[in-house]
Design a protein around this motif. Structure first.
Motif, short mmCIF file in Angstrom:
data_model
loop_
_atom_site.label_atom_id
_atom_site.label_comp_id
_atom_site.label_asym_id
_atom_site.label_seq_id
_atom_site.Cartn_x
_atom_site.Cartn_y
_atom_site.Cartn_z
N ALA A 52 0.82 -1.21 0.00
CA ALA A 52 0.00 0.00 0.00
C ALA A 52 0.86 1.27 0.00
O ALA A 52 0.35 2.36 -0.27
CB ALA A 52 -0.93 0.01 1.21
N ARG A 53 2.13 1.17 0.28
CA ARG A 53 3.03 2.33 0.32
C ARG A 53 3.41 2.74 -1.10
O ARG A 53 3.52 1.91 -2.01
CB ARG A 53 4.30 2.02 1.10
CG ARG A 53 4.11 1.64 2.51
CD ARG A 53 3.81 2.85 3.36
NE ARG A 53 3.22 2.42 4.62
CZ ARG A 53 2.17 2.97 5.15
NH1 ARG A 53 1.58 3.99 4.57
NH2 ARG A 53 1.68 2.54 6.28
N GLN A 54 3.67 4.04 -1.24
CA GLN A 54 4.13 4.57 -2.52
C GLN A 54 5.57 4.11 -2.75
O GLN A 54 6.32 3.88 -1.82
CB GLN A 54 4.10 6.11 -2.47
CG GLN A 54 2.72 6.70 -2.31
CD GLN A 54 1.86 6.45 -3.56
OE1 GLN A 54 2.36 6.43 -4.68
NE2 GLN A 54 0.58 6.24 -3.34
N PRO A 55 5.98 3.97 -4.01
CA PRO A 55 7.36 3.53 -4.30
C PRO A 55 8.40 4.47 -3.68
O PRO A 55 9.45 4.00 -3.18
CB PRO A 55 7.45 3.55 -5.83
CG PRO A 55 6.05 3.47 -6.32
CD PRO A 55 5.18 4.08 -5.24
N ARG A 56 8.12 5.73 -3.66
CA ARG A 56 9.07 6.68 -3.07
C ARG A 56 9.19 6.45 -1.56
O ARG A 56 10.29 6.48 -0.99
CB ARG A 56 8.61 8.10 -3.36
CG ARG A 56 9.57 9.13 -2.94
CD ARG A 56 9.08 10.48 -3.42
NE ARG A 56 10.02 11.50 -2.98
CZ ARG A 56 9.90 12.75 -3.22
NH1 ARG A 56 8.89 13.20 -3.95
NH2 ARG A 56 10.78 13.61 -2.78
N GLU A 57 8.05 6.19 -0.89
CA GLU A 57 8.05 5.93 0.55
C GLU A 57 8.75 4.60 0.86
O GLU A 57 9.49 4.49 1.83
CB GLU A 57 6.60 5.90 1.06
CG GLU A 57 6.50 5.86 2.57
CD GLU A 57 5.05 5.90 3.04
OE1 GLU A 57 4.84 5.72 4.24
OE2 GLU A 57 4.14 6.10 2.20
N ARG A 58 8.57 3.59 -0.01
CA ARG A 58 9.24 2.30 0.19
C ARG A 58 10.76 2.46 0.09
O ARG A 58 11.50 1.89 0.89
CB ARG A 58 8.76 1.29 -0.84
CG ARG A 58 7.47 0.65 -0.47
CD ARG A 58 7.18 -0.48 -1.39
NE ARG A 58 6.18 -0.01 -2.34
CZ ARG A 58 5.79 -0.64 -3.41
NH1 ARG A 58 6.29 -1.78 -3.73
NH2 ARG A 58 4.87 -0.12 -4.19
N SER A 59 11.20 3.22 -0.89
CA SER A 59 12.66 3.41 -1.03
C SER A 59 13.22 4.20 0.17
O SER A 59 14.33 3.91 0.65
CB SER A 59 12.99 4.10 -2.36
OG SER A 59 12.37 5.35 -2.42
N PHE A 60 12.43 5.17 0.67
CA PHE A 60 12.88 5.91 1.86
C PHE A 60 12.99 4.97 3.06
O PHE A 60 13.96 5.01 3.82
CB PHE A 60 11.93 7.07 2.16
CG PHE A 60 12.25 7.78 3.43
CD1 PHE A 60 13.34 8.65 3.52
CD2 PHE A 60 11.49 7.56 4.59
CE1 PHE A 60 13.63 9.31 4.70
CE2 PHE A 60 11.80 8.21 5.77
CZ PHE A 60 12.87 9.08 5.84
N LEU A 61 11.99 4.12 3.29
CA LEU A 61 12.02 3.18 4.42
C LEU A 61 13.17 2.18 4.28
O LEU A 61 13.80 1.80 5.28
CB LEU A 61 10.67 2.46 4.55
CG LEU A 61 9.50 3.32 5.05
CD1 LEU A 61 8.20 2.54 4.99
CD2 LEU A 61 9.78 3.81 6.46
#
Length: 181
Positions: free
Chosen positions: A21-30
């Protein structure tokens, strides 16, 4: 066994759906944050290990010195244990005689009333004596008669008084034999 893994599978499924459910940008940040935390923990572990190694390396000479001291003391204890037992401490008049003999060997001249028995295992000294000779006499008493200084009062003699000599002090001292064990 399945009862154990079912709740675990459900949680993993919930985490996968949360991740999806996370955005790709948020996944890369995490992922970058997780990598940073893992790297920081690894560096902290390495730094702690290095600090402990340096500290332990610095303690080695001190520990070797302590080992040498303990080995020397153990040798001295073995040597003392191999010696025959010391003669029994003298009591009463024999103790008084031994103290007077020790005084003569150090050059002290004591009058009869200056050194007195205060029990079978105690001596009292009340006298004006040269301080340096008195110290030598105490060492001789400890070494030869096994007497220990229990109580002592020393006052400087008044040099302005008639017959006053430098280095002479007024001494009131109590000596005693150690308690038998």
């Amino acid at each position: 066994m399945n009862a154990f893994f079912n709740p675990l599978r459900e949680r993993l499924q919930g985490l996968r759906s949360l991740w999806a459910a996370r955005q790709p940008r948020e996944r890369s940040f995490l992922m970058a944050l997780a990598a940073f935390v893992a790297l920081a923990l690894l560096l902290q572990g390495l730094w702690s290990a290095h600090s402990a190694r340096v500290r332990l390396h610095n303690q080695i000479p001190q520990l070797r010195l302590q080992v040498a001291t303990l080995q020397r003391q153990a040798g001295e204890i073995r040597q003392l244990q191999s010696l025959p037992a010391s003669p029994a401490a003298q009591e009463g008049n024999a103790l008084l005689t031994a103290a007077i003999a020790a005084a003569r060997t150090t050059g002290l001249v004591l009058a009869a009333n200056q050194l007195q028995l205060e029990g079978p295992r105690q001596l009292r000294l009340r006298a004006n004596l040269p301080f340096d000779q008195w110290l030598e006499w105490i060492a001789a008493l400890q070494r030869d008669a096994h007497l220990r200084l229990i109580l002592c009062r020393i006052e400087g003699a008044d040099e302005a008084a008639p017959g006053g000599m430098p280095g002479v002090v007024k001494i009131d001292a109590l000596f005693a034999l150690p308690e038998p064990s």
